[in-house]
Design an enzyme around this catalytic site. Structure first.
Site, PDB file in Angstrom:
ATOM      1  N   ASP A 181       0.761  -1.243   0.000  1.00 54.94           N
ATOM      2  CA  ASP A 181       0.000   0.000   0.000  1.00 54.94           C
ATOM      3  C   ASP A 181       0.799   1.305   0.000  1.00 54.94           C
ATOM      4  O   ASP A 181       0.592   2.177  -0.809  1.00 54.94           O
ATOM      5  CB  ASP A 181      -0.901   0.052   1.240  1.00 54.94           C
ATOM      6  CG  ASP A 181      -1.615  -1.255   1.499  1.00 54.94           C
ATOM      7  OD1 ASP A 181      -1.524  -2.172   0.664  1.00 54.94           O
ATOM      8  OD2 ASP A 181      -2.273  -1.360   2.545  1.00 54.94           O
ATOM      9  N   GLU A 420       3.711  -8.612  11.819  1.00 54.41           N
ATOM     10  CA  GLU A 420       3.380  -8.304  10.426  1.00 54.41           C
ATOM     11  C   GLU A 420       4.644  -7.907   9.640  1.00 54.41           C
ATOM     12  O   GLU A 420       4.844  -8.313   8.514  1.00 54.41           O
ATOM     13  CB  GLU A 420       2.363  -7.158  10.441  1.00 54.41           C
ATOM     14  CG  GLU A 420       1.750  -6.835   9.118  1.00 54.41           C
ATOM     15  CD  GLU A 420       0.716  -5.709   9.232  1.00 54.41           C
ATOM     16  OE1 GLU A 420       0.573  -5.133  10.347  1.00 54.41           O
ATOM     17  OE2 GLU A 420       0.073  -5.396   8.219  1.00 54.41           O
TER      18      GLU A 420
HETATM   19  C1  9WN Z   1      -5.591  -2.742   2.923  1.00 58.64           C
HETATM   20  C2  9WN Z   1      -4.119  -7.683   5.261  1.00 58.64           C
HETATM   21  C3  9WN Z   1      -3.663  -6.571   4.324  1.00 58.64           C
HETATM   22  C4  9WN Z   1      -2.591  -7.061   3.336  1.00 58.64           C
HETATM   23  C5  9WN Z   1      -1.935  -5.910   2.581  1.00 58.64           C
HETATM   24  C6  9WN Z   1      -1.460  -4.885   3.591  1.00 58.64           C
HETATM   25  C7  9WN Z   1      -2.625  -4.398   4.462  1.00 58.64           C
HETATM   26  C8  9WN Z   1      -4.806  -3.263   4.136  1.00 58.64           C
HETATM   27  C9  9WN Z   1      -4.660  -2.170   5.170  1.00 58.64           C
HETATM   28  O1  9WN Z   1      -3.194  -5.505   5.136  1.00 58.64           O
HETATM   29  O2  9WN Z   1      -3.551  -3.740   3.627  1.00 58.64           O
HETATM   30  O3  9WN Z   1      -5.842  -3.784   2.028  1.00 58.64           O
HETATM   31  O4  9WN Z   1      -5.669  -1.864   5.827  1.00 58.64           O
HETATM   32  O5  9WN Z   1      -3.569  -1.592   5.306  1.00 58.64           O
HETATM   33  O6  9WN Z   1      -0.826  -3.829   2.964  1.00 58.64           O
HETATM   34  O7  9WN Z   1      -0.883  -6.393   1.787  1.00 58.64           O
HETATM   35  O8  9WN Z   1      -3.164  -7.936   2.422  1.00 58.64           O
HETATM   36  O9  9WN Z   1      -3.008  -8.284   5.880  1.00 58.64           O
END
Ligand code: 9WN
Length: 451
Positions: A181, A420
């Site tokens: 992101d 994470e």
């Molecule tokens: C938006 C769930 C997800 C991952 C992504 C990571 C983060 C979400 C967020 O979390 O994204 O989709 O709210 O930041 O960047 O890679 O799939 O773990």
């Protein structure tokens, strides 16, 4: 970095299983206990790969649950919402995405988001089908066969709607589609996005994190949410989005994952004895996307670069995504060798300031680098797993083992708690704890041994 002792490996294995059990909601697994309460697309694919070593039937159910959210046009949405969770548990929730009200071909149930994430799913299906216990007589064989058509439709959606002029590169409409992101990859195209009028909103992510400065800024979030509004205004119709949506970027990493996924799905098709036309189609897609990613290689940076369609320019930043050619099963020329050498160079896993010799998300001290901020510097074990898989597929077994051992040593730290992501210089755990895909990557590393 030395390999883990047998007892440390055993402890890590059990800890990883415990994390996946804690996050298991029956048919699918949430990415983390509180920050991410729904099912995420590529998380579930990685989770299925981890689960394949402990419970292949459950691994297949993970993919099946995700496919319940598949749209009639074939796209697999990046979030399948948990109907038992309150609307405000995560923002943006289902009503902000409003897929059905704007006429998108989304299912009535479960509710979903309207964008995608990288297609790791076929890698998972292939890994499960490759397990020694799954032969044509095994009940799970039929379950694999049941899932295959959904993945084929998914690949066809990506190939036709996200690469309409057959460049061999996937267009993404939102940084969230990349799965990385807040990466510096998206700074320039995001800066060009003007935020229009939209309803007010409250961020939910900040309530779950220890240090808000590690997450994207409010200005970045405004653009993320505005992009959702823009996609909604376009009714989530690709042809309309292509005309007027303000964020359209050719994503090299997404495209490389797609090339690898086509090779994996072709192998599944082969085992399942599907018509040769399908196998040929998948092989052609692998080839098309390998060429597309190969064409992104910048000789001067020694990395594959994304391409901003609006600015008509490559995005010159140094992130791990630039190592994408390693993921291609059959890259042109010496590209895999160059990417492998780059991975161990002093800018990536060989950087002298690293706490553990793993690949950081962004090259330390390059433009956009911030050591503790989301996708701007910390290292993600699961992204290291993807690169490790790439090294192995190209026969770089010593380098693969070094990367695996370093990641396992990082994860075996007493405080690591399957975080994470990790601070590149100190190895300090950051973000969510008990993150499912971190546990899944650990399981696969431990199960694969030193082969
Ligand atoms: C938006 C769930 C997800 C991952 C992504 C990571 C983060 C979400 C967020 O979390 O994204 O989709 O709210 O930041 O960047 O890679 O799939 O773990």
């Amino acid at each position: 970095m030395a390999a883990l002792s047998a007892s440390a490996a055993k402890t890590l294995w059990q800890g990883a299983i415990d994390v996946l059990r804690e996050n298991d909601l029956g048919e699918w697994t949430r990415p983390a206990p509180s920050l991410y309460p729904h099912q995420w697309s590529w998380d579930s694919a990685f989770i299925a790969i981890g689960l394949s070593h402990v419970n292949p039937a459950r691994a297949l159910r993970e993919l099946r649950a995700l496919l319940r959210g598949q749209w009639a046009d074939g796209r697999i949405p990046h979030i399948v919402f948990n109907p038992l969770t309150r609307e405000d548990a995560y923002f943006p929730g289902p009503s902000r995405w409003s897929c059905l009200p704007v006429g998108a071909p989304a299912p009535r149930e479960p509710l979903t988001s309207g964008i995608c994430q990288p297609p790791v799913h076929a890698l998972a299906l292939h890994a499960i089908l490759d397990l020694p216990e799954i032969g044509p007589q095994a009940p799970l064989w039929h379950e694999v066969a049941d899932l295959y058509p959904g993945l084929l439709r998914w690949h066809r959606y990506l190939a036709s709607s996200r690469d309409p002029d057959s460049q061999g590169l996937i267009t993404i409409y939102h940084p969230w589609e990349s799965g990385t992101d807040n990466s510096p990859r998206w700074d320039a195209p995001l800066a060009r996005v003007g935020v229009g009028d939209m309803p007010p909103y409250t961020r939910r992510d900040l309530a779950h994190v220890i240090d808000p400065s590690h997450r994207p800024t409010d200005a970045e979030y405004d653009r993320y949410i505005w992009l959702v509004e823009s996609l909604k205004l376009a009714g989530y119709v690709d042809e309309v989005i292509r005309e007027r949506h303000p964020f359209r970027v050719k994503d090299a990493l997404f495209s490389a994952i797609f090339a690898a996924a086509n090779a994996a799905l072709a192998a599944v098709a082969n085992r399942l004895n599907r018509p040769s036309s399908e196998r040929d189609e998948l092989a052609e897609l692998e080839d098309r996307f390998s060429r597309g990613v190969g064409a992104c290689w910048s000789e001067s940076l020694g990395l594959a670069l994304d391409f901003d369609l609006r600015a008509r320019a490559p995005i010159e930043v140094k992130t791990f995504a630039g190592l994408a050619p390693l993921l291609l099963p059959r890259p042109a020329g010496g590209l895999a060798d160059e990417a492998a050498a780059r991975l161990e160079s002093a800018e990536f896993a060989g950087h002298p300031s690293l706490g553990f010799p793993v690949v950081p998300s962004t090259v330390p001290n390059s433009v956009g680098f911030r050591p503790a901020t989301y996708w701007r510097g910390p290292s993600w074990p699961v992204m290291n797993w993807l690169l490790w898989r790439g090294l192995r597929q190209h026969g770089k077994l010593d380098a693969a083992q070094r990367l695996r051992d370093a990641n396992l040593a990082l994860l075996a730290q007493p405080a690591a708690e399957f975080a994470e992501y990790f601070h590149p210089f100190t190895g300090e755990p950051l973000g969510s704890r008990h993150q499912s895909w971190t546990a899944a990557a650990a399981l696969d590393w431990l199960a694969q041994g030193d082969k």
